[in-house]
Design an enzyme around this catalytic site. Structure first.
Site, PDB file in Angstrom:
ATOM      1  N   ALA A  61       5.434   1.783  -0.228  1.00 37.32           N
ATOM      2  CA  ALA A  61       5.027   2.465  -1.449  1.00 37.32           C
ATOM      3  C   ALA A  61       5.949   2.063  -2.601  1.00 37.32           C
ATOM      4  CB  ALA A  61       5.069   3.974  -1.246  1.00 37.32           C
ATOM      5  N   GLY A 106       3.929   2.215   3.767  1.00 34.53           N
ATOM      6  CA  GLY A 106       2.507   2.162   3.447  1.00 34.53           C
ATOM      7  C   GLY A 106       1.871   0.846   3.826  1.00 34.53           C
ATOM      8  N   GLU A 109       1.057   1.217   7.394  1.00 39.21           N
ATOM      9  CA  GLU A 109      -0.057   2.158   7.493  1.00 39.21           C
ATOM     10  C   GLU A 109      -1.376   1.502   7.089  1.00 39.21           C
ATOM     11  OE1 GLU A 109       1.704   6.531   6.654  1.00 39.21           O
ATOM     12  OE2 GLU A 109       2.183   5.043   5.122  1.00 39.21           O
ATOM     13  N   GLU A 129      10.198   5.571   6.447  1.00 44.01           N
ATOM     14  CA  GLU A 129      10.236   6.726   5.554  1.00 44.01           C
ATOM     15  C   GLU A 129      11.367   7.692   5.878  1.00 44.01           C
ATOM     16  OE1 GLU A 129       5.945   5.289   5.534  1.00 44.01           O
ATOM     17  OE2 GLU A 129       7.535   5.533   7.010  1.00 44.01           O
TER      18      GLU A 129
END
Length: 255
Positions: A61, A106, A109, A129
């Protein structure tokens, strides 16, 4: 555009284009959701490749953007974040991720939203994270555990460590490891092969597996049974069976 779309020979390529690391900011998340809806509608798209380019898939992210969000802002945003990734996972057509370099946070993901993952020998994947005092928020705690099992998922999520391509292959996080220069070509070839298959049957297979994993066995069998019977109403079923009887297996040309 932070994600470009190219369509050729029935295959759509989502090309992440936010140098230098393809950080998945809000605009990129929203663009992914828009493109997922577009390729779902388009009859000329039969399969999808997600690619970050030759150097990096997506390093995570946009931390600078996230740092400016307080609790209230993230409460408002977190639903849209997950919906963007879920839209990719719900594309009712085969999706392959072509992973080069980093696929972290991300980025990992997003790769988890694909049906198949081809990784470069230089790929590194992970959910870091926890090192920010957070947990994955775009489906990582759920899709990763379903893919590699809860113990391996907890190892990656609890420690935030990165895994190289060989370990990712060993634990089932990726499905094939190839030289970096071959990643996109092999991903496109995988998608192109399926793009020539029976579109409705492929959709039925994907939904039966994915939705079945979300429920109990009896409910999953009901999903399978409904799709199986329904496919007997399709032209592709008639083409496939006629070709099998007259020419042998694997020679049908589907429309």
């Amino acid at each position: 555009m932070t994600v470009n779309l190219d369509v050729a020979d029935g295959v759509a390529t989502f090309r992440l284009d936010r140098p230098p690391m393809n950080a998945l900011d809000v605009a990129t998340q929203d663009r992914l959701r828009e493109l997922a809806a577009e390729v779902t509608r388009r009859d000329d798209v039969r399969a999808v490749v997600i690619w970050g380019g030759e150097k990096v898939f997506a390093a995570g992210a946009d931390i600078k953007e996230m740092r400016e969000m307080d609790h209230a802002a993230m409460v408002a945003r977190s639903g849209d974040l997950q919906e963007s990734f879920t839209a990719v996972a719900r594309i009712p057509k085969p999706v392959v991720a072509a992973v080069t370099g980093y696929a972290l946070g991300g980025g990992c993901e997003l790769a988890l939203c694909a049906d198949f993952r081809i990784a470069a020998e230089n790929a590194k994947l992970g959910q870091p994270e926890i090192l920010l005092g957070l947990i994955p928020g775009a489906g990582g705690t759920q899709r990763l555990a379903r893919l590699v099992g809860p113990a391996k998922a907890k190892d990656l999520i609890f420690t935030g460590r990165q895994v190289k391509a060989d370990e990712a292959l060993a634990i089932g996080l990726v499905d094939r490891v190839v030289p970096a220069e071959e990643v996109y070509d092999q991903a496109h070839a995988w998608a192109a092969r399926l793009a020539r298959g029976p579109a409705i049957a492929l959709r039925a297979a994907k939904e039966s597996v994915d939705r079945g994993l979300e429920t109990d066995l009896d409910s999953g069998l009901a999903i399978e049974r409904t799709w199986f019977a329904g496919l007997f109403a399709t032209e592709d079923r008639e083409i496939g069976m006629r070709s099998f009887v007259e020419e042998g297996p694997g020679k049908a040309t589907f429309r």
